[in-house]
Design a protein around this motif. Structure first.
Motif, PDB file in Angstrom:
ATOM      1  N   LYS A 104       0.555   3.915  -3.152  1.00 11.25           N
ATOM      2  CA  LYS A 104       0.120   5.305  -2.953  1.00 11.25           C
ATOM      3  C   LYS A 104       1.160   6.286  -3.513  1.00 11.25           C
ATOM      4  CE  LYS A 104      -3.045   4.986   0.982  1.00 11.25           C
ATOM      5  NZ  LYS A 104      -3.274   5.345   2.405  1.00 11.25           N
ATOM      6  N   GLU A 138       0.812  -1.223   0.000  1.00 11.44           N
ATOM      7  CA  GLU A 138       0.000   0.000   0.000  1.00 11.44           C
ATOM      8  C   GLU A 138       0.843   1.269   0.000  1.00 11.44           C
ATOM      9  OE1 GLU A 138      -3.797   2.085   2.311  1.00 11.44           O
ATOM     10  OE2 GLU A 138      -2.913   0.241   3.115  1.00 11.44           O
ATOM     11  N   ALA A 159      -4.763  -4.983  -7.682  1.00 12.00           N
ATOM     12  CA  ALA A 159      -3.831  -4.060  -7.030  1.00 12.00           C
ATOM     13  C   ALA A 159      -2.864  -3.413  -8.016  1.00 12.00           C
ATOM     14  CB  ALA A 159      -3.038  -4.797  -5.950  1.00 12.00           C
TER      15      ALA A 159
END
Length: 271
Positions: free
Chosen positions: A144, A140, A172
């Motif tokens: 980001k 993550e 993802a």
């Protein structure tokens, strides 16, 4: 910085419109030297690669075969640094205009700082990053940072990946999906080709992203074979071998350029 990702998408889309697979070439930065590595990546693109991957050499490249391990070792002994990888990306993209991705294990990026690495890769004109050993559950922070700087995050799937896992990985990722398989190592070439074809079919059932296959392709015939079922054909070791086997740099660069041209003809051919 969104233009980098858009360029990647447009190049893959153009290949699809031309009813062919894209040709993706890989070389590690700093091999055989930093300057020569820049020249080699440019030669690969000029020869016919639609997009290129610049590897960040690693001391324990567990997913790479002996040819790329040898090249990584040469680069590391030559003192290659992340700054050299970014320079290779920058100069190759500036000289050719093709999308350039960085392929790296997670540890160097984690130590450098994911936000810093994403920012500098984007500033260098990079289109994205391929992270073969980063689990999506731990991705993550990187994703980001990559999204913020307009970078694609390409994950790797394998024949052992179950359908449910494939769906989670492809959800993802962005840019394209890297489908890893083997050719000519275990079993017959036909059976391994079928395994890769099945992996592409299962992956496509989970995503609209292009699926590019790394199979140990080394000649136009194999490229044409894989191009029948994949959106992209990824070639790495064969390019590295041209440089390793060459008597001098000039011959090595000529060999890389010639191989790219032959493979580019292969992905345009229907067997």
């Amino acid at each position: 910085m969104a233009g980098n990702v858009e360029l990647l998408g447009s190049v893959l889309g153009r290949a699809k419109e031309e009813n062919r697979a894209a040709l993706v070439g890989y070389l590690p930065a700093g091999f055989p030297t930093v300057d020569a590595g820049v020249q080699a990546v440019i030669a690969m693109a000029e020869g016919g690669c639609d997009l290129v991957e610049v590897g960040l050499p690693h001391s324990d490249p567990v997913l790479d075969g002996p040819v790329i391990q040898t090249a990584d070792d040469i680069a590391l002994r030559g003192g290659v640094r992340i700054a050299d990888v970014l320079r290779t990306v920058r100069e190759a993209h500036a000289a050719t205009g093709v999308p350039v991705l960085c392929m790296t294990y997670w540890n160097p990026v984690d130590r450098y700082g994911p936000e810093r690495f994403a920012a500098e890769l984007a500033e260098a004109g990079g289109a994205g990053c391929i992270l073969p050993d980063l689990p999506i559950e731990e991705s993550e922070v990187w994703r980001k940072a990559a999204e913020q700087h307009g970078l694609a995050t390409v994950f790797v799937v394998a024949p052992s990946s179950r359908d449910e896992r494939l769906a989670r990985i492809t959800a993802a990722g962005s840019g394209f999906v890297y489908a890893a398989s083997l050719m000519g190592v275990t079993g017959t070439r036909e059976s391994v080709g079928e395994q890769a074809q099945d992996l592409v079919r299962r992956t496509r059932a989970t995503t609209a992203l292009p699926v590019c296959v790394g199979l140990g392709v080394s000649n136009p015939e194999q490229a044409a074979e894989v191009a029948q079922f994949a959106d992209g054909v990824i070639v790495g070791s064969a390019f590295v071998k041209r440089l390793l086997d060459a008597p001098d740099l000039e011959a090595g660069l000529a060999g890389v350029r010639t191989l790219a041209g032959e493979l580019a003809e292969g992905v345009r051919r229907r067997t």
